[in-house]
Scaffold this motif. Structure first.
Motif, PDB file in Angstrom:
ATOM      1  N   LEU A  86       0.825  -1.210   0.000  1.00 52.41           N
ATOM      2  CA  LEU A  86       0.000   0.000   0.000  1.00 52.41           C
ATOM      3  C   LEU A  86       0.861   1.263   0.000  1.00 52.41           C
ATOM      4  O   LEU A  86       0.548   2.244  -0.677  1.00 52.41           O
ATOM      5  N   LEU A  87       1.963   1.217   0.754  1.00 49.95           N
ATOM      6  CA  LEU A  87       2.882   2.355   0.791  1.00 49.95           C
ATOM      7  C   LEU A  87       3.499   2.596  -0.585  1.00 49.95           C
ATOM      8  O   LEU A  87       3.570   3.737  -1.063  1.00 49.95           O
ATOM      9  N   LEU A  88       3.929   1.519  -1.236  1.00 51.92           N
ATOM     10  CA  LEU A  88       4.524   1.641  -2.577  1.00 51.92           C
ATOM     11  C   LEU A  88       3.504   2.172  -3.582  1.00 51.92           C
ATOM     12  O   LEU A  88       3.827   3.027  -4.420  1.00 51.92           O
ATOM     13  N   PHE A  89       2.263   1.672  -3.504  1.00 54.17           N
ATOM     14  CA  PHE A  89       1.219   2.151  -4.411  1.00 54.17           C
ATOM     15  C   PHE A  89       0.898   3.620  -4.142  1.00 54.17           C
ATOM     16  O   PHE A  89       0.622   4.384  -5.073  1.00 54.17           O
ATOM     17  N   GLY A  90       0.906   4.009  -2.866  1.00 50.58           N
ATOM     18  CA  GLY A  90       0.656   5.401  -2.515  1.00 50.58           C
ATOM     19  C   GLY A  90       1.717   6.325  -3.087  1.00 50.58           C
ATOM     20  O   GLY A  90       1.397   7.378  -3.667  1.00 50.58           O
ATOM     21  N   VAL A  91       2.981   5.927  -2.937  1.00 54.72           N
ATOM     22  CA  VAL A  91       4.092   6.716  -3.492  1.00 54.72           C
ATOM     23  C   VAL A  91       3.984   6.774  -5.017  1.00 54.72           C
ATOM     24  O   VAL A  91       4.173   7.835  -5.632  1.00 54.72           O
ATOM     25  N   ALA A  92       3.660   5.618  -5.622  1.00 52.11           N
ATOM     26  CA  ALA A  92       3.527   5.570  -7.082  1.00 52.11           C
ATOM     27  C   ALA A  92       2.408   6.486  -7.564  1.00 52.11           C
ATOM     28  O   ALA A  92       2.535   7.177  -8.586  1.00 52.11           O
ATOM     29  N   LEU A  93       1.306   6.537  -6.808  1.00 51.51           N
ATOM     30  CA  LEU A  93       0.187   7.399  -7.182  1.00 51.51           C
ATOM     31  C   LEU A  93       0.577   8.877  -7.113  1.00 51.51           C
ATOM     32  O   LEU A  93       0.198   9.671  -7.990  1.00 51.51           O
TER      33      LEU A  93
END
Length: 349
Positions: free
Chosen positions: A317-324
């Protein structure tokens, strides 16, 4: 950063709409990620708890345990650590509830059986342990189980950690009990042999047998690959849609502020400075939207029923948040390019 934040405060409604879009996008993205993890977990939860390196099956079984029959004596002693597996599908009922499940026959003790959380391990024939997912559906220690395809009555003596296999709950028994339920698995006949041996590739086997790595075995589980590809495509397209939507919103806002940017340029503000303002504004909006979306996802997961297979991995979720957030910043590139093309004299009119 000051100019970017100051404009957001002065135009709350306009920027709130953009934040709402970002919240919905991040919320959907995080939920899809959790559902993807949950579905993967449903298929592989029990398998991963084996911590095994390979599995030995019949070559003609197409890497499907249920279709494989192996003579145990053809594999005995070949590997550092191994465990036989007998598997049969059952419909189990305790008189109140009825569930489709897989029954695993194992040697006692066996590393194929996960940690016991209630009751005790199997000591004799017709005793079984159920995994936690079955316990969550109303089954409990002390229940007498009847099977639709057999007259054998089973007694639940323990509950293990959740150990779903290919989305099915698991009932653990000894080899003799499974042989009574499924006569094809009498004596030394087993479905597979699970191996813990880093050098498993160096061992020679009977020409009718094959050893398959656990990763390859999981990939061949029915429905596993199409399901994962579908969800991964959905997540990928959601990222692309996110970038497009955010880019369009910011571009339209930039066009609306064309005269303002012209005035700022006339006053000496450089293209570089104005670009930083747009990037700062985008970062603030994306950060707020992502954080709120993350919070809503965690809140939703607490209220979803057990039937919904969601598993939230904080690192993912953290990686997806940063990617977003990064994608949002990339979406603002069109706005930055349009700012560079603004002629102060024409913009002022």
């Amino acid at each position: 950063m000051f100019l970017a934040w100051n404009e957001i405060k002065r135009n709350k409604l306009k920027f709130s709409l953009i934040i709402c879009i970002l919240i919905l996008i991040s919320y959907l993205l995080f939920l899809l990620s959790g559902l993807a993890k949950g579905l993967i977990n449903m298929n592989t939860e029990g398998i991963k708890k084996w911590n095994a390196d390979a599995i030995v099956m019949n070559k003609d079984a197409n890497q499907t345990v249920a279709q494989s029959i192996v003579d145990k004596d053809k594999v005995d002693g070949k590997y550092k650590k191994q465990a036989t597996l007998k598997q049969t599908g059952v419909i189990a009922s305790n008189g109140k509830d009825e569930e489709n499940a897989l029954m695993f026959g194992t040697e006692q003790p066996s590393f194929l059986v996960p940690k016991i959380v209630k009751g005790h391990k199997v000591h004799k024939d017709k005793e079984v342990m159920i995994d936690q997912s079955l316990a969550n559906k109303g089954f409990k220690v002390g229940d007498q189980l009847s099977l639709s395809q057999s007259d054998v009555k089973l007694k639940v003596v323990g509950v293990t950690e959740s150990a779903k296999y290919n989305a099915s709950p698991v009932i653990f028994a000894n080899n003799q009990t499974v042989a009574k339920v499924n006569p094809q698995l009498q004596g030394d006949k087993v479905n597979a042999v699970v191996v813990k041996d880093k050098k498993w590739k160096d061992k020679s086997l009977d020409s009718k047998l094959e050893a398959v790595s656990m990763d390859n075995f999981i990939e061949q589980l029915p429905g596993y690959k199409p399901q994962n590809l579908t969800l991964n495509f959905m997540i990928t397209f959601l990222f692309i849609i996110s970038a497009t939507v955010i880019g369009v919103f910011l571009y339209v806002m930039t066009l609306q502020k064309k005269q303002l940017f012209g005035v700022l340029k006339a006053q000496g503000f450089t293209n570089g400075y104005l670009s930083k303002v747009v990037l700062s504004q985008t970062f603030i909006l994306a950060l707020i939207g992502t954080v709120i979306g993350f919070g809503l996802t965690l809140l939703t997961s607490e209220f979803l029923p057990d039937a919904v297979p969601i598993k939230l991995d904080l690192l993912t979720l953290l990686l997806f948040g940063v990617a977003l957030i990064v994608i949002s910043l990339l979406g603002s590139v069109f706005s930055i390019l349009s700012i560079r093309k603004i002629d102060p004299l024409k913009a002022i009119g």
